[in-house]
Motif scaffolding. Structure first.
Motif, PDB file in Angstrom:
ATOM      1  N   ILE A  83      40.262  -0.137  49.321  1.00 25.22           N
ATOM      2  CA  ILE A  83      40.510  -1.260  48.408  1.00 25.22           C
ATOM      3  C   ILE A  83      40.120  -2.565  49.092  1.00 25.22           C
ATOM      4  CG2 ILE A  83      42.315  -2.551  47.193  1.00 25.22           C
ATOM      5  CD1 ILE A  83      43.939   0.097  47.127  1.00 25.22           C
ATOM      6  N   VAL A  84      39.395  -3.427  48.354  1.00 23.49           N
ATOM      7  CA  VAL A  84      39.169  -4.800  48.821  1.00 23.49           C
ATOM      8  C   VAL A  84      40.146  -5.698  48.064  1.00 23.49           C
ATOM      9  CG1 VAL A  84      37.559  -6.746  48.780  1.00 23.49           C
ATOM     10  CG2 VAL A  84      36.752  -4.489  49.483  1.00 23.49           C
ATOM     11  N   LEU A  85      40.958  -6.444  48.805  1.00 20.97           N
ATOM     12  CA  LEU A  85      41.892  -7.397  48.196  1.00 20.97           C
ATOM     13  C   LEU A  85      41.362  -8.809  48.456  1.00 20.97           C
ATOM     14  CD1 LEU A  85      45.718  -7.381  48.092  1.00 20.97           C
ATOM     15  CD2 LEU A  85      44.566  -9.426  48.951  1.00 20.97           C
ATOM     16  N   ILE A  86      41.199  -9.578  47.368  1.00 21.19           N
ATOM     17  CA  ILE A  86      40.599 -10.914  47.484  1.00 21.19           C
ATOM     18  C   ILE A  86      41.619 -11.989  47.124  1.00 21.19           C
ATOM     19  CG2 ILE A  86      38.665 -12.379  46.805  1.00 21.19           C
ATOM     20  CD1 ILE A  86      37.201  -9.900  45.794  1.00 21.19           C
ATOM     21  N   GLY A  87      41.872 -12.895  48.079  1.00 19.96           N
ATOM     22  CA  GLY A  87      42.751 -14.031  47.831  1.00 19.96           C
ATOM     23  C   GLY A  87      41.946 -15.282  47.494  1.00 19.96           C
TER      24      GLY A  87
END
Ligand code: URA
Length: 211
Positions: free
Chosen positions: A41-45
């Motif tokens: 998973i790529v989590l983008i803030g």
């Protein structure tokens, strides 16, 4: 080590980047955290804050610590399951929302990170990250969070979900049914079971002392 090698090349370019004004005020480029070889998973803030700018690591300030608690409770490993990045890699002064110019100058790094990672899912953490990929002007996290949708990056389609930003949860302490913190728990449980498999115990059985 294949992904890491490719990401290192992008990171080296990013660390020398002066394409927008944020380059002049940053202390560190905040490129990523997590293990790119194991993360599904790529989590983008949104963008680095003060602590992130000082350390060079995303989500390590107050919001990051709260995010860690929610991840841990959901049985999602920050280090092994996620590759954590930001829409903009340098800190905007006074933590203001990044401008359209700053976002567009940083887009090449963001899309390269996604391309190389080729994740099973992308999680948009907060409105800034979401709006970089869904340009409906009035889109609201509270209306779309928790629902899977498809997002296209450089011609490739990815499964995606938006979740609340932990800064919002720092201002909303309620644990009532339907509260933002409860919805965050539900969304992370859905991500865990759909993408990572449901190996850990039910998060709703646990009492957590959230900050
Ligand atoms: N908020 C973000 O969106 N990213 C960080 O890295 C820290 C706080």
């Amino acid at each position: 080590m294949i992904k890491k090698g490719c990401l290192d090349i992008v990171q080296a370019k990013c660390e020398n980047c002066m394409d927008c004004a944020l380059g002049a005020t940053r202390h560190n480029v905040v490129f990523s955290d997590g293990n790119p070889e194991t993360a599904k998973i790529v989590l983008i803030g949104e963008a680095p804050g003060e602590t992130e700018d000082e350390t060079g690591t995303p989500f390590v300030g107050r919001a990051g610590k709260l995010l860690n608690q929610f991840l841990e409770e959901a049985g999602i490993s920050r280090q092994d399951d996620l590759y954590i990045i930001n829409t903009v890699k340098c800190r905007p002064p006074e933590n203001r929302v990044p401008t359209d110019v700053e976002k567009s100058m940083c887009e090449k790094y963001l899309t390269a990170q996604i391309d190389i990672m080729n994740p099973q899912a992308i999680i948009f953490c907060g409105a800034t990250a979401l709006k970089s990929f869904r340009n409906e002007k009035k889109i609201q996290i509270s209306k779309v969070r928790g629902q899977w949708f498809d997002v296209e990056v450089n011609g490739k389609s990815y499964r995606a979900m938006a979740i609340f930003h932990p800064s919002y949860l720092l201002r909303n302490h309620s644990m009532e049914d339907g509260s933002p913190r409860r919805l965050m728990q539900q969304d992370l449980a859905e991500i865990k079971s759909s993408i990572l498999g449901n190996s850990s115990s039910n998060p709703f059985d646990k009492e957590m002392a959230f900050v």
